[in-house]
Write a protein that holds these residues in place. Sequence first.
Motif, mmCIF file in Angstrom:
data_model
loop_
_atom_site.group_PDB
_atom_site.id
_atom_site.type_symbol
_atom_site.label_atom_id
_atom_site.label_comp_id
_atom_site.label_asym_id
_atom_site.label_seq_id
_atom_site.Cartn_x
_atom_site.Cartn_y
_atom_site.Cartn_z
ATOM 1 N N LEU A 41 -40.212 10.867 -22.644
ATOM 2 C CA LEU A 41 -38.844 10.324 -22.896
ATOM 3 C C LEU A 41 -38.219 9.828 -23.998
ATOM 4 O O LEU A 41 -37.306 9.080 -23.952
ATOM 5 C CB LEU A 41 -39.088 9.259 -21.594
ATOM 6 C CG LEU A 41 -39.562 9.356 -20.142
ATOM 7 C CD1 LEU A 41 -39.757 8.139 -19.391
ATOM 8 C CD2 LEU A 41 -38.217 10.274 -19.608
ATOM 9 N N LEU A 70 -33.397 4.482 -16.470
ATOM 10 C CA LEU A 70 -33.551 5.828 -17.154
ATOM 11 C C LEU A 70 -32.008 6.116 -17.771
ATOM 12 O O LEU A 70 -31.911 6.655 -19.004
ATOM 13 C CB LEU A 70 -34.070 6.742 -16.361
ATOM 14 C CG LEU A 70 -35.565 6.554 -16.032
ATOM 15 C CD1 LEU A 70 -35.866 7.862 -14.919
ATOM 16 C CD2 LEU A 70 -36.456 6.918 -17.088
ATOM 17 N N HIS A 75 -30.820 9.112 -20.515
ATOM 18 C CA HIS A 75 -31.258 10.640 -20.003
ATOM 19 C C HIS A 75 -30.160 10.894 -18.843
ATOM 20 O O HIS A 75 -29.199 10.252 -18.390
ATOM 21 C CB HIS A 75 -32.542 10.245 -19.409
ATOM 22 C CG HIS A 75 -33.567 9.845 -20.012
ATOM 23 N ND1 HIS A 75 -34.054 10.865 -20.840
ATOM 24 C CD2 HIS A 75 -34.365 8.702 -20.191
ATOM 25 C CE1 HIS A 75 -35.204 10.061 -21.537
ATOM 26 N NE2 HIS A 75 -35.304 8.850 -21.343
ATOM 27 N N VAL A 77 -29.514 11.701 -15.174
ATOM 28 C CA VAL A 77 -30.466 11.385 -14.239
ATOM 29 C C VAL A 77 -29.789 11.561 -12.917
ATOM 30 O O VAL A 77 -28.349 11.236 -12.751
ATOM 31 C CB VAL A 77 -30.661 10.089 -14.104
ATOM 32 C CG1 VAL A 77 -32.012 9.501 -12.938
ATOM 33 C CG2 VAL A 77 -31.343 9.303 -15.516
#
Length: 365
Positions: A41, A70, A75, A77
């Motif tokens: 991550l 997240l 990210h 998502v």
Amino acid sequence: MEVFYDFLTLPTPHNHKFNTFAAQMKNRFPEAELEDLRQRLSRPNKIVITTHHKPDGDAMGSSLGLYHYLASKGHMVTLVVPNDFPDFLLWMPGTEVVVDYEKAPDIAIEKIQEAELIFCLDFNAISRLEKFGPVIGNSPADKVLIDHHLDPENIFQHAFSYTDACATSELIYEFIVAMGDRHLLNKDIAECLYTGIMTDTASFRFASMLSNTHRIIADLMDAGAENHKIHESVYDNSSEERLRFLGYCLGEKLRIFPEYHTAVISISKEELSKFKNKTGDTEGIVNYGLGIKGITFAAFFAERPGIVKISFRSKNNFSAKDFANKHFEGGGHKNAAGGKSNISLNETIDKFISLLPEYKDALKE
Ligand code: 5GP
Ligand code: MN
């Protein structure tokens, strides 16, 4: 942060539960596996989060809480749910971008094909996704399970399964803290996780709700969760039909079997349509049976297209999960479980009633 962990390491010899939990806290989310995830991550990932069929407050709360966390780390998502969720959860931040596999299968499949990592929350087996199961099961992406149901399937690259957690939302809080990101908790994350813990503990009343969860709740309030607003949004948000339907269930449909300390409510598909039943309208009605003095086991039967869905609730030592698993292809937790049946509604109820004598002793108060 310091305050939180200092509290956990304080010696409290008089409080066995506290010490046990504090010890378990340290063992959750093993550092080696977390380090692997931290590495992955550390660059932007395409991530899908998914949860069980008929998502409830904890399924949506944990998934949306993780979604906001997240996303805040950069990210890409997407939260994909197998089917729709109740209207009383629509107020939660992020619901507007949830992809419903039943309504938009093409988008759901595309997102899963693109995904590098899939987080699976609040379920233990792919079968709990119903028709959406094969889409996730056949995806080559690595899968991370975070869940609190017994007996997780062995298909996940990382499985964080802790059955003593009161809610998956509690585990998402601990995951964020263990990742070293407690400072990223914000109002959106806090409201979602608060909702999941609140709904899975019936407003903080189950035995699974330990003192540490109250500390987590306090931390979520400090991060912006407004408790009164969340309770009102979830519990004071019924349609008129839903409230009248509840009245009908309790007034006309509740059957008590005193010798077996059992309460039963059953609803046919005609009754469901008469009250314009919507997703979530039947949720929680099973609990009313347990509110009667002396009742230790409650069941709610609802006739759905091609299937009878059953909710079980129990008190004390009687395992609703074992009962659901043995007789109605189901599972869940010891005191809150569910199952299904392929025979007619009346045959299903007859089968249930015929099983009660076998459990007469176990069902005693
Ligand atoms: P509910 O009665 O609220 O639908 O479900 C209560 C609990 O039982 C939840 O934890 C849920 O995950 C579990 N559960 C409900 N239906 C099923 C089912 O058909 N199979 C299994 N394994 N668990 C279920
Ligand atoms: Mn849950």
